[in-house]
Design an enzyme around this catalytic site. Structure first.
Site, PDB file in Angstrom:
ATOM      1  N   HIS A 166      12.769  -3.116   1.393  1.00  0.00           N
ATOM      2  CA  HIS A 166      12.269  -1.799   1.785  1.00  0.00           C
ATOM      3  C   HIS A 166      13.180  -0.725   1.224  1.00  0.00           C
ATOM      4  O   HIS A 166      14.405  -0.885   1.209  1.00  0.00           O
ATOM      5  CB  HIS A 166      12.228  -1.661   3.305  1.00  0.00           C
ATOM      6  N   GLU A 220      12.107  -9.983   1.209  1.00  0.00           N
ATOM      7  CA  GLU A 220      11.396  -8.780   1.671  1.00  0.00           C
ATOM      8  C   GLU A 220      12.313  -7.575   1.448  1.00  0.00           C
ATOM      9  O   GLU A 220      13.477  -7.615   1.855  1.00  0.00           O
ATOM     10  CB  GLU A 220      11.078  -8.940   3.162  1.00  0.00           C
ATOM     11  N   ASN A 248       7.686  -5.826  -1.291  1.00  0.00           N
ATOM     12  CA  ASN A 248       7.732  -4.733  -0.319  1.00  0.00           C
ATOM     13  C   ASN A 248       6.316  -4.617   0.236  1.00  0.00           C
ATOM     14  O   ASN A 248       5.452  -3.999  -0.375  1.00  0.00           O
ATOM     15  CB  ASN A 248       8.155  -3.420  -0.987  1.00  0.00           C
ATOM     16  N   TYR A 283      11.575   8.505   0.833  1.00  0.00           N
ATOM     17  CA  TYR A 283      11.368   7.458  -0.171  1.00  0.00           C
ATOM     18  C   TYR A 283      11.967   7.773  -1.544  1.00  0.00           C
ATOM     19  O   TYR A 283      11.801   6.996  -2.484  1.00  0.00           O
ATOM     20  CB  TYR A 283       9.865   7.167  -0.298  1.00  0.00           C
ATOM     21  N   ARG A 294      14.324   3.709  11.898  1.00  0.00           N
ATOM     22  CA  ARG A 294      13.186   4.629  11.919  1.00  0.00           C
ATOM     23  C   ARG A 294      12.359   4.449  13.214  1.00  0.00           C
ATOM     24  O   ARG A 294      12.889   4.002  14.225  1.00  0.00           O
ATOM     25  CB  ARG A 294      12.354   4.418  10.646  1.00  0.00           C
ATOM     26  N   PRO A 307       0.786  -1.227   0.000  1.00  0.00           N
ATOM     27  CA  PRO A 307       0.000   0.000   0.000  1.00  0.00           C
ATOM     28  C   PRO A 307       0.822   1.283   0.000  1.00  0.00           C
ATOM     29  O   PRO A 307       1.869   1.373   0.639  1.00  0.00           O
ATOM     30  CB  PRO A 307      -0.824  -0.098   1.292  1.00  0.00           C
ATOM     31  N   ASN A 308       0.289   2.247  -0.733  1.00  0.00           N
ATOM     32  CA  ASN A 308       0.800   3.621  -0.841  1.00  0.00           C
ATOM     33  C   ASN A 308       2.057   3.753  -1.694  1.00  0.00           C
ATOM     34  O   ASN A 308       2.495   4.870  -1.972  1.00  0.00           O
ATOM     35  CB  ASN A 308       1.031   4.251   0.551  1.00  0.00           C
ATOM     36  N   ALA A 352       3.451  -0.848   4.801  1.00  0.00           N
ATOM     37  CA  ALA A 352       3.055  -0.838   6.228  1.00  0.00           C
ATOM     38  C   ALA A 352       2.552  -2.201   6.694  1.00  0.00           C
ATOM     39  O   ALA A 352       2.623  -2.511   7.892  1.00  0.00           O
ATOM     40  CB  ALA A 352       1.993   0.235   6.471  1.00  0.00           C
ATOM     41  N   ARG A 380       5.322  12.357  -2.791  1.00  0.00           N
ATOM     42  CA  ARG A 380       5.310  12.800  -1.394  1.00  0.00           C
ATOM     43  C   ARG A 380       6.530  12.216  -0.669  1.00  0.00           C
ATOM     44  O   ARG A 380       7.066  11.201  -1.078  1.00  0.00           O
ATOM     45  CB  ARG A 380       4.036  12.306  -0.665  1.00  0.00           C
TER      46      ARG A 380
HETATM   47  O1  CA2 Z   1      10.740   1.735   3.285  1.00  0.00           O
HETATM   48  C1  CA2 Z   1       9.849   1.057   2.766  1.00  0.00           C
HETATM   49  O2  CA2 Z   1       9.952   0.558   1.645  1.00  0.00           O
HETATM   50  C2  CA2 Z   1       8.534   0.847   3.518  1.00  0.00           C
HETATM   51  O3  CA2 Z   1       8.063  -0.462   3.229  1.00  0.00           O
HETATM   52  C3  CA2 Z   1       7.589   1.901   2.982  1.00  0.00           C
HETATM   53  C4  CA2 Z   1       6.243   1.900   3.699  1.00  0.00           C
HETATM   54  C5  CA2 Z   1       6.430   1.974   5.213  1.00  0.00           C
HETATM   55  O4  CA2 Z   1       5.183   1.827   5.865  1.00  0.00           O
HETATM   56  C6  CA2 Z   1       7.362   0.872   5.724  1.00  0.00           C
HETATM   57  O5  CA2 Z   1       7.532   1.042   7.110  1.00  0.00           O
HETATM   58  C7  CA2 Z   1       8.699   0.962   5.017  1.00  0.00           C
HETATM   59  C8  CA2 Z   1       5.426   3.127   3.305  1.00  0.00           C
HETATM   60  C9  CA2 Z   1       5.132   3.213   1.861  1.00  0.00           C
HETATM   61  C10 CA2 Z   1       4.450   4.524   1.633  1.00  0.00           C
HETATM   62  O6  CA2 Z   1       5.012   5.130   0.515  1.00  0.00           O
HETATM   63  C11 CA2 Z   1       4.812   6.447   0.339  1.00  0.00           C
HETATM   64  C12 CA2 Z   1       5.361   6.976  -0.785  1.00  0.00           C
HETATM   65  C13 CA2 Z   1       5.230   8.291  -1.033  1.00  0.00           C
HETATM   66  C14 CA2 Z   1       4.531   9.104  -0.166  1.00  0.00           C
HETATM   67  C15 CA2 Z   1       3.986   8.578   0.974  1.00  0.00           C
HETATM   68  C16 CA2 Z   1       4.114   7.224   1.223  1.00  0.00           C
END
Ligand code: CA2
Length: 149
Positions: A100, A98, A74, A22, A107, A9-10, A77, A17
């Site tokens: 990230h 897995e 990946n 990221y 973090r 997700p996301n 969350a 963002r």
């Molecule tokens: O670091 C990673 O790849 C994560 O899997 C990214 C997830 C986060 O919840 C994990 O703890 C670590 C979040 C992905 C959200 O991606 C966004 C991208 C752009 C703007 C906002 C969120």
């Protein structure tokens, strides 16, 4: 090898963002980078992203039916609380890495723990989009080791 890349997700928001965490690449940019590598190394592949836990689980189950050799995931969350994704990966028993983008162990406390990790052969985090390429390379190494046994 048939390698599937699954994004949680996301991650469809990448590049729009929070670039300080990221990066500035979009998900399409990251997939294109992997696609170049996968084609160059003679693999077949599929990319999949969903914001829904059920769809991610359906895709993992589909990978079993499609006889996929390895998965790079990946779970975003869901990493931190989805026992359902853990169980799906365990059930299909496909070698999975897995990955990230961010360094989850540096973090917030809630990001330091992955409930998905015990169902994976390993975890790579903190290298931005290169984490995905390293994930593919880890699969190549493990799968070719297994083939030569
Ligand atoms: O670091 C990673 O790849 C994560 O899997 C990214 C997830 C986060 O919840 C994990 O703890 C670590 C979040 C992905 C959200 O991606 C966004 C991208 C752009 C703007 C906002 C969120």
């Amino acid at each position: 090898m048939n390698i599937w890349i699954i994004h949680g997700p996301n991650l469809n928001l990448l590049g729009t963002r929070e670039p300080e965490i990221y990066g500035t690449e979009t998900l399409d940019d990251i997939n294109r980078r992997m696609q170049d590598y996968l084609i160059k190394h003679g693999h077949t592949y599929e990319f999949f992203q969903s914001n829904s836990e059920g769809q991610l689980i359906d895709k993992i189950q589909e990978a079993y039916r499609a006889d996929v050799d390895g998965i790079v995931i990946n779970p975003a969350a869901y990493t931190h609380y989805s026992y359902a994704i853990h169980d799906a990966l365990k059930a299909v028993s496909i070698p999975t890495v897995e990955v990230h983008l961010s360094a989850i162990h540096s973090r917030e406390d809630f990001r330091k723990h992955s409930v998905v990790a015990p169902a994976c052969i390993g975890q790579i985090s903190g290298f931005g989009s290169t984490s995905y390429l390293l994930g593919i390379q880890a699969l190549e190494a493990i799968l070719s080791e297994e083939q030569s046994k």
